[in-house]
Write a protein that holds these residues in place. Sequence first.
Motif, short mmCIF file in Angstrom:
data_model
loop_
_atom_site.label_atom_id
_atom_site.label_comp_id
_atom_site.label_asym_id
_atom_site.label_seq_id
_atom_site.Cartn_x
_atom_site.Cartn_y
_atom_site.Cartn_z
N THR A 1 -8.91 1.31 13.96
CA THR A 1 -7.65 1.10 13.25
C THR A 1 -7.47 -0.37 12.86
OG1 THR A 1 -6.67 2.93 14.48
CG2 THR A 1 -5.15 1.43 13.39
N TYR B 1 -7.72 -2.42 8.97
CA TYR B 1 -6.81 -3.46 8.46
C TYR B 1 -7.57 -4.71 8.04
CZ TYR B 1 -3.37 -7.10 8.10
OH TYR B 1 -2.62 -8.15 7.62
N THR C 1 -1.26 7.68 4.27
CA THR C 1 -1.72 7.34 5.62
C THR C 1 -2.45 8.52 6.25
OG1 THR C 1 0.30 6.02 5.81
CG2 THR C 1 -1.03 6.29 7.80
N PHE D 1 -6.46 8.46 7.03
CA PHE D 1 -6.89 8.55 8.43
C PHE D 1 -7.60 9.86 8.74
CE2 PHE D 1 -5.57 5.07 11.30
CZ PHE D 1 -5.13 4.18 10.33
N LEU E 1 -10.11 9.97 11.86
CA LEU E 1 -9.33 9.44 12.98
C LEU E 1 -8.22 10.39 13.43
CD1 LEU E 1 -9.09 5.69 11.92
CD2 LEU E 1 -10.38 6.65 13.83
N ILE F 1 -1.34 5.34 15.80
CA ILE F 1 -1.63 4.08 15.14
C ILE F 1 -0.94 2.92 15.84
CG2 ILE F 1 -1.28 2.76 13.01
CD1 ILE F 1 -1.71 5.32 11.44
N GLU G 1 -2.61 1.46 18.80
CA GLU G 1 -3.88 0.78 18.55
C GLU G 1 -3.72 -0.57 17.86
OE1 GLU G 1 -6.04 3.79 16.46
OE2 GLU G 1 -6.69 4.76 18.31
N TYR H 1 -0.02 -3.64 6.66
CA TYR H 1 -0.94 -2.51 6.87
C TYR H 1 -0.55 -1.32 6.00
CZ TYR H 1 -4.53 -0.06 9.61
OH TYR H 1 -5.67 0.60 10.01
#
Length: 230
Positions: free
Chosen positions: A5, A9, A162, A166, A171, A185, A188, A199
């Motif tokens: 994660t 970014y 998102t 992901f 993820l 998220i 993390e 982000y």
Amino acid sequence: MVNTTQRIYNILHEKYDSQKWWPTTLTGDLHPTYHGKKHNETQQFEIIVGTILTQNTSWKNVEKAIFNLNNNKLLSIEKIKKTKQEKIAELIKPAGYFNQKSERLKILSEYLYKKTIKELFSQPINKLREELLSIKGIGPETADSIILYSANKATFVIDTYTKRIFSRIGLCKKEIKYEELQQQITTELPRTTKLFNEYHALLVELAKRHCKTKPECNECPLSTICKKKI
DNA sequence: CGCCAGGGCCTCA
DNA sequence: TGAGGCCATGGC
């Protein structure tokens, strides 16, 4: 230790740089707290209006609607409260769903007329979120967008982008629920407003450029860590 | 022309 | 509580 994660970014920020959200086309001096001074209530309200108008709608269309509101000097709690819903609807037409959204703006303005933004935002995040969700027309994403981009408090915003990004990376599962992915998220990442702000904005940028409904993985900056090969 | 866009509410099992 | 219908304009 940098988890996936965080790597995402780092890659996106390296590639696209700071997004400086919440975007505003009207007032160039409007910028998030960490870029300078705090928003005043007028600016905070403008952002709140934007979060309503952009529900399931492209930002380009929202810009036209906000422009119209501003041109008619209606971009304030008092003015929207005073103005007939039909008039609001007419002005925000470009943003779509204008009947629903004009009602939502009216309800919100009535609410914020009684309880000021300052008073509302002075609460801890969980109380603030709960209160926002109790207002008709504000769901999880809109509430979190208001908390993050208008109140400048560290809440991670989840949206369709998102989830899409992901889940494609591998993820999370596609059907994951809002609060579940948000929790995942959040745990993390270091919990800072600046990071959460950038982000989410970077994910939107990636989704617009590459991770569309029909993905364009060519030259996607995340191709090295994404499971989806298309 | 069809698809999609920085969701949320309502209804009905 | 979860899936499905509905809201609507504009860009591509």
